[in-house]
Design a protein around this motif. Structure first.
Motif, PDB file in Angstrom:
ATOM      1  N   GLY A  76       0.778  -1.234   0.000  1.00  0.00           N
ATOM      2  CA  GLY A  76       0.000   0.000   0.000  1.00  0.00           C
ATOM      3  C   GLY A  76       0.807   1.279   0.000  1.00  0.00           C
ATOM      4  N   THR A  77       1.984   1.239   0.640  1.00  0.00           N
ATOM      5  CA  THR A  77       2.788   2.461   0.751  1.00  0.00           C
ATOM      6  C   THR A  77       3.992   2.465  -0.178  1.00  0.00           C
ATOM      7  OG1 THR A  77       4.216   1.573   2.497  1.00  0.00           O
ATOM      8  CG2 THR A  77       2.203   2.742   3.195  1.00  0.00           C
ATOM      9  N   GLY A  78       4.408   1.296  -0.618  1.00  0.00           N
ATOM     10  CA  GLY A  78       5.632   1.208  -1.408  1.00  0.00           C
ATOM     11  C   GLY A  78       6.878   1.338  -0.542  1.00  0.00           C
ATOM     12  N   LEU A  79       6.698   1.322   0.777  1.00  0.00           N
ATOM     13  CA  LEU A  79       7.807   1.467   1.720  1.00  0.00           C
ATOM     14  C   LEU A  79       8.073   0.144   2.419  1.00  0.00           C
ATOM     15  CD1 LEU A  79       6.544   4.774   3.374  1.00  0.00           C
ATOM     16  CD2 LEU A  79       8.349   4.564   1.648  1.00  0.00           C
ATOM     17  N   GLU A  80       9.289   0.000   2.869  1.00  0.00           N
ATOM     18  CA  GLU A  80       9.640  -1.196   3.619  1.00  0.00           C
ATOM     19  C   GLU A  80       9.186  -1.008   5.067  1.00  0.00           C
ATOM     20  OE1 GLU A  80      10.751  -4.985   3.901  1.00  0.00           O
ATOM     21  OE2 GLU A  80      10.706  -3.829   2.052  1.00  0.00           O
ATOM     22  N   PRO A  81       8.374  -1.925   5.590  1.00  0.00           N
ATOM     23  CA  PRO A  81       7.871  -1.762   6.960  1.00  0.00           C
ATOM     24  C   PRO A  81       8.952  -2.016   8.004  1.00  0.00           C
ATOM     25  CG  PRO A  81       7.157  -3.853   6.064  1.00  0.00           C
ATOM     26  CD  PRO A  81       7.866  -3.127   4.945  1.00  0.00           C
ATOM     27  N   GLY A  82       8.877  -1.282   9.102  1.00  0.00           N
ATOM     28  CA  GLY A  82       9.777  -1.511  10.217  1.00  0.00           C
ATOM     29  C   GLY A  82       9.371  -2.772  10.958  1.00  0.00           C
ATOM     30  N   HIS A 128       7.741   7.673  14.232  1.00  0.00           N
ATOM     31  CA  HIS A 128       8.283   6.312  14.164  1.00  0.00           C
ATOM     32  C   HIS A 128       7.200   5.249  13.967  1.00  0.00           C
ATOM     33  CE1 HIS A 128      10.976   2.999  14.936  1.00  0.00           C
ATOM     34  NE2 HIS A 128      10.122   2.546  15.828  1.00  0.00           N
ATOM     35  N   PHE A 129       6.092   5.370  14.678  1.00  0.00           N
ATOM     36  CA  PHE A 129       5.057   4.334  14.594  1.00  0.00           C
ATOM     37  C   PHE A 129       4.482   4.213  13.192  1.00  0.00           C
ATOM     38  CE2 PHE A 129       0.631   2.789  15.310  1.00  0.00           C
ATOM     39  CZ  PHE A 129       0.967   1.506  15.701  1.00  0.00           C
ATOM     40  N   PHE A 130       4.490   5.283  12.418  1.00  0.00           N
ATOM     41  CA  PHE A 130       3.940   5.253  11.068  1.00  0.00           C
ATOM     42  C   PHE A 130       4.864   4.521  10.095  1.00  0.00           C
ATOM     43  CE2 PHE A 130       1.205   8.111  13.137  1.00  0.00           C
ATOM     44  CZ  PHE A 130       0.029   8.163  12.421  1.00  0.00           C
ATOM     45  N   ALA A 134       2.051  -2.226  12.108  1.00  0.00           N
ATOM     46  CA  ALA A 134       0.958  -2.224  13.084  1.00  0.00           C
ATOM     47  C   ALA A 134       0.131  -0.948  13.007  1.00  0.00           C
ATOM     48  CB  ALA A 134       1.493  -2.417  14.495  1.00  0.00           C
ATOM     49  N   VAL A 135       0.643   0.073  12.320  1.00  0.00           N
ATOM     50  CA  VAL A 135      -0.135   1.302  12.151  1.00  0.00           C
ATOM     51  C   VAL A 135      -1.433   0.998  11.393  1.00  0.00           C
ATOM     52  CG1 VAL A 135       0.914   2.124   9.977  1.00  0.00           C
ATOM     53  CG2 VAL A 135       0.031   3.776  11.641  1.00  0.00           C
ATOM     54  N   LEU A 136      -1.398   0.034  10.486  1.00  0.00           N
ATOM     55  CA  LEU A 136      -2.611  -0.354   9.757  1.00  0.00           C
ATOM     56  C   LEU A 136      -3.651  -0.937  10.710  1.00  0.00           C
ATOM     57  CD1 LEU A 136      -0.965  -2.049   6.638  1.00  0.00           C
ATOM     58  CD2 LEU A 136      -1.958   0.253   6.786  1.00  0.00           C
ATOM     59  N   LEU A 137      -3.204  -1.755  11.633  1.00  0.00           N
ATOM     60  CA  LEU A 137      -4.108  -2.299  12.638  1.00  0.00           C
ATOM     61  C   LEU A 137      -4.664  -1.174  13.506  1.00  0.00           C
ATOM     62  CD1 LEU A 137      -5.437  -4.708  14.059  1.00  0.00           C
ATOM     63  CD2 LEU A 137      -3.335  -4.920  15.438  1.00  0.00           C
ATOM     64  N   ASP A 158       0.417   9.924  21.424  1.00  0.00           N
ATOM     65  CA  ASP A 158       0.460  10.987  20.405  1.00  0.00           C
ATOM     66  C   ASP A 158       0.197  10.411  19.014  1.00  0.00           C
ATOM     67  OD1 ASP A 158       0.982  12.867  22.337  1.00  0.00           O
ATOM     68  OD2 ASP A 158       3.134  12.997  21.902  1.00  0.00           O
ATOM     69  N   ASP A 159       0.765   9.247  18.740  1.00  0.00           N
ATOM     70  CA  ASP A 159       0.544   8.605  17.439  1.00  0.00           C
ATOM     71  C   ASP A 159      -0.918   8.177  17.300  1.00  0.00           C
ATOM     72  OD1 ASP A 159       3.223   8.858  16.667  1.00  0.00           O
ATOM     73  OD2 ASP A 159       3.765   6.990  17.664  1.00  0.00           O
ATOM     74  N   LEU A 160      -1.490   7.700  18.371  1.00  0.00           N
ATOM     75  CA  LEU A 160      -2.890   7.297  18.349  1.00  0.00           C
ATOM     76  C   LEU A 160      -3.789   8.510  18.100  1.00  0.00           C
ATOM     77  CD1 LEU A 160      -4.801   4.893  18.610  1.00  0.00           C
ATOM     78  CD2 LEU A 160      -4.917   5.379  21.073  1.00  0.00           C
ATOM     79  N   ALA A 161      -3.467   9.636  18.710  1.00  0.00           N
ATOM     80  CA  ALA A 161      -4.244  10.866  18.501  1.00  0.00           C
ATOM     81  C   ALA A 161      -4.199  11.280  17.027  1.00  0.00           C
ATOM     82  CB  ALA A 161      -3.712  11.985  19.389  1.00  0.00           C
ATOM     83  N   LYS A 162      -3.063  11.113  16.387  1.00  0.00           N
ATOM     84  CA  LYS A 162      -2.923  11.437  14.954  1.00  0.00           C
ATOM     85  C   LYS A 162      -3.816  10.518  14.119  1.00  0.00           C
ATOM     86  CE  LYS A 162      -1.008  13.002  11.123  1.00  0.00           C
ATOM     87  NZ  LYS A 162      -2.073  13.519  10.288  1.00  0.00           N
TER      88      LYS A 162
END
Length: 171
Positions: A76-82, A128-130, A134-137, A158-162
């Motif tokens: 979906g992002t074209g990025l390598e997930p952490g 970082h979390f993005f 697990a950000v998808l979950l 803070d990430d959850l608020a975003k």
């Protein structure tokens, strides 16, 4: 592995000179004790092997979900997930609340809200979390069960608020 190796090494240290050198004769009682100690080593090895199999089996649903999230993130992002510990923390915190066929439900959600991948890419490198699959979950959880998600969230809020904001929900 290390426990088995240590036990086998200790066993051989104790028995080598007494049982395997022709100068020394071991009494039958000593031979029985040595045989019992070897049986104990073998039993311990079997117990550890079974415990490892049971642990792997118990964590299989979490591992499958993380594999799905990683593949979907990459696609979906074209990025390598952490692959940070935060992924496991989030999955473990919510595993008992997830619906049957979780991957299919997340897939439906992401298809309906495909802008989420752009939101993730915007935050890449900033939050970082993005960078974690697990950000998808987290997006799915905020949409489907916002109160439970807020209450059980295991990492920085803070990430959850975003995520709440991206979905147009009040944190």
């Amino acid at each position: 592995m290390q426990i088995r190796t240590l036990l086998q090494h200790a066993h051989s240290e104790l028995t080598h000179d007494t049982l395997y050198k022709p100068k020394t004769t071991a009494k039958p009682s000593i031979k029985r004790t040595v045989a019992k100690s070897m049986a104990l080593i073998e039993a311990t090895d079997e117990f550890f092997e079974q415990a490892m199999k049971d642990l792997a089996s118990a964590s299989e649903p979490q591992r499958q979900l993380l594999d799905y999230l990683s593949t979907t993130y990459r696609k979906g992002t074209g990025l390598e997930p952490g692959q940070e510990r935060s992924n496991q923390l989030v999955v473990d915190a919510f595993m008992e609340f997830l619906p049957q066929e979780t991957s299919a439900r997340i897939e439906e959600f992401l298809t309906a809200k495909n802008y989420i991948f752009e939101k993730i890419k915007e935050q890449n490198g900033q939050r970082h979390f993005f960078n974690q699959p697990a950000v998808l979950l987290a997006y799915f959880l905020v949409e489907k069960m916002p109160a439970q998600t807020r209450e059980n969230w295991p990492i920085d809020s803070d990430d959850l608020a975003k995520i709440f904001s991206d979905l147009g929900a009040a944190f």
